[in-house]
Design a protein around this motif. Structure first.
Motif, PDB file in Angstrom:
ATOM      1  N   UNK A 297      37.215  41.840  44.308  1.00 17.72           N
ATOM      2  CA  UNK A 297      37.392  40.950  45.462  1.00 17.72           C
ATOM      3  C   UNK A 297      36.494  41.385  46.610  1.00 17.72           C
ATOM      4  N   UNK A 298      36.446  42.701  46.873  1.00 12.92           N
ATOM      5  CA  UNK A 298      35.594  43.215  47.943  1.00 12.92           C
ATOM      6  C   UNK A 298      34.130  42.939  47.641  1.00 12.92           C
ATOM      7  N   UNK A 299      33.733  43.103  46.384  1.00 13.21           N
ATOM      8  CA  UNK A 299      32.343  42.844  46.005  1.00 13.21           C
ATOM      9  C   UNK A 299      31.972  41.385  46.260  1.00 13.21           C
ATOM     10  N   UNK A 300      32.862  40.454  45.896  1.00 17.62           N
ATOM     11  CA  UNK A 300      32.584  39.024  46.138  1.00 17.62           C
ATOM     12  C   UNK A 300      32.503  38.734  47.628  1.00 17.62           C
ATOM     13  N   UNK A 301      33.375  39.391  48.401  1.00 19.00           N
ATOM     14  CA  UNK A 301      33.341  39.192  49.841  1.00 19.00           C
ATOM     15  C   UNK A 301      32.055  39.714  50.464  1.00 19.00           C
TER      16      UNK A 301
END
Length: 465
Positions: A297-301
């Motif tokens: 999720x952090x990577x996509x953000x």
């Protein structure tokens, strides 16, 4: 960091039960509740979105039309980035949380340093070239950034956030004196009185206002201050007549980007800090919304941050990151639907294609912006101090780290000519208090807490300021 609620909250701002299978983040609210909630997000972020283009536009001496173009671009990119973040493409981009992305104030100081080391016609091209490479850097580092977070504990991010507020304080002070240092009446008492009046209005609204009124104290202060300036001939609305009602930003309207190594290094350093803050914000909003925020999720953000930062300069935008104040709005209202924030992003996008609305912002008198800017940038410094207070300052090594890093960051502010005999690349990197402080803080964190330690220090628990 806010404590997550254990179930749907009750009250006028809570989400209605729409079936146990629908997570509050994915609920689609009725327009009667979605629109007011979206307006709260716009009110919380609007001043922050238009601040970078206002400051940079003033620094590079753009005319009113140029300022208007910068503001419109900033609004447009904020809207696109927020829509990407909240709706996203599953598995590729967007954290699909009620998360706002827009131009960050953290990049202002290094961009001002870049402007100072370039000729007038090369200032914005040099800035935009560095911003675009910073976007590529964010995209490249994003997938691995979770593993690098231990090198950016609250000690480091707290120093940088504090320096952002401190090093930017001369900007609203100059605004309060009239804005134009070359003018004969720069520092005139009428300007100082208007700035003080605006500041007092904001303080009174913050003290006696309630709910939504209190939340938009900064915007109300700007409005009331501008109205007060009209009888004294200190407000000029001529730009409204010449600004186009609707227009799309022109690609590379300020020239083709130029890629200067020193400028790129300074903005990449700031980008690392912005990525840390975005990661902290995603973890915070995940807790508030009771939705797991994992590494993917952090990577996509962060990928959304990188795309917006890379593409933003094409239309006149600046480095893009999370807006912590909107995390606070979600925590305060308990409205956790990502579609509310998506609606706010859509509204920002619409505002960006109507330059006349940007012209309205550019008509706010400089002293009024000065009074409000003292609150805005002072609040940023306070956020940094709050982060440092949670960083273990009872340890002597941490005290030294913070002291030396802050000292290095304040040198350009206390002695602007300190690096005048250094090479141009060093002036760009060290002449920005934020870049210099970040570089020293990261280096000292490695020296005190990683080099020579078995396996390195454990990854810190991120906190959102």
């Amino acid at each position: 960091m806010a404590t997550p609620a254990k179930g749907p909250a009750e009250g006028p701002c809570s989400n209605p039960p729409e079936g146990p299978e629908v997570h509050p983040v994915d609920q689609k609210l009725h327009p009667s509740r979605l629109v007011p909630a979206a307006l709260q997000h716009i009110a919380a972020m609007y001043a922050g979105v238009v601040t970078p283009p206002l400051i940079i536009g003033q620094a590079v001496r753009l005319d009113t039309a140029g300022q208007t173009r910068l503001i419109a671009a900033s609004l447009l990119i904020a809207g696109v980035a927020t829509l990407l973040q909240t709706l996203g493409v599953k598995g590729f981009v967007g954290n699909r949380l009620p998360f706002v992305n827009a131009a960050s104030s953290a990049g202002i100081a290094p961009m001002l340093a870049i402007a100072e080391t370039n000729a007038t016609d090369g200032q914005l091209p040099a800035i935009y070239g560095a911003v675009m490479v910073a976007g590529v850097f964010c995209l490249a580092v994003g997938p691995f950034f979770v593993k690098l977070l231990r090198f950016f504990p609250p000690l480091v991010t707290g120093v940088v956030i504090t320096l952002i507020g401190v090093t930017l304080m001369p900007v609203p002070v100059a605004w309060a004196q009239g804005g134009d240092r070359t003018a004969a009446d720069f520092g005139d008492k009428k300007y100082l009185a208007l700035a003080a009046f605006t500041l007092v209005v904001i303080l009174l609204i913050q003290r006696f206002g309630r709910g939504f009124v209190k939340q938009v104290a900064l915007l109300l202060g700007l409005l009331i201050g501008t109205l007060a300036a009209i009888p004294f001939g200190m407000a000029d609305f001529g730009a409204l007549g010449s600004a186009p009602v609707a227009a799309l930003p022109t690609p590379f309207a300020f020239g083709a980007p130029e890629f200067q190594p020193a400028a790129i290094i300074s903005l990449c350093l700031v980008t690392l800090v912005l990525m840390t803050e975005s990661s902290a914000g995603m973890l915070a909003i995940g807790e508030i919304c009771e939705r797991e925020t994992d590494g993917r999720t952090i990577t996509r953000g962060l990928r959304t941050d990188g795309i917006a930062t890379l593409l933003g300069p094409v239309f006149g935008g600046f480095p893009t990151s999370a807006f912590a104040q909107n995390v606070g709005v979600v925590s305060l209202t308990r409205v956790r639907s990502r579609y509310v924030v998506a609606a706010a992003g859509g509204a920002l996008l619409v505002l960006g294609v109507f330059p006349v609305l940007g012209a309205v912002v550019s008509t706010v008198p400089m002293p009024v912006l000065g009074g409000a800017g003292i609150v805005l940038f002072g609040s940023i410094a306070v956020s940094g101090i709050r982060t440092l207070s949670e960083a273990g300052l009872d340890d002597s090594s941490n005290i030294i780290l913070v002291a030396v890093s802050l000292g290095a960051g304040i040198i350009p502010l206390a002695a602007p000519t300190f690096y005048v005999d250094f090479p141009a690349w060093a002036q760009t990197v060290l002449g920005s208090g934020i870049s210099a402080g970040a570089l020293v803080a990261v280096s000292l964190n490695l020296f005190f807490h990683h080099l020579g330690t078995r396996g390195g220090a454990p990854a810190p628990a991120l906190k959102s300021s």
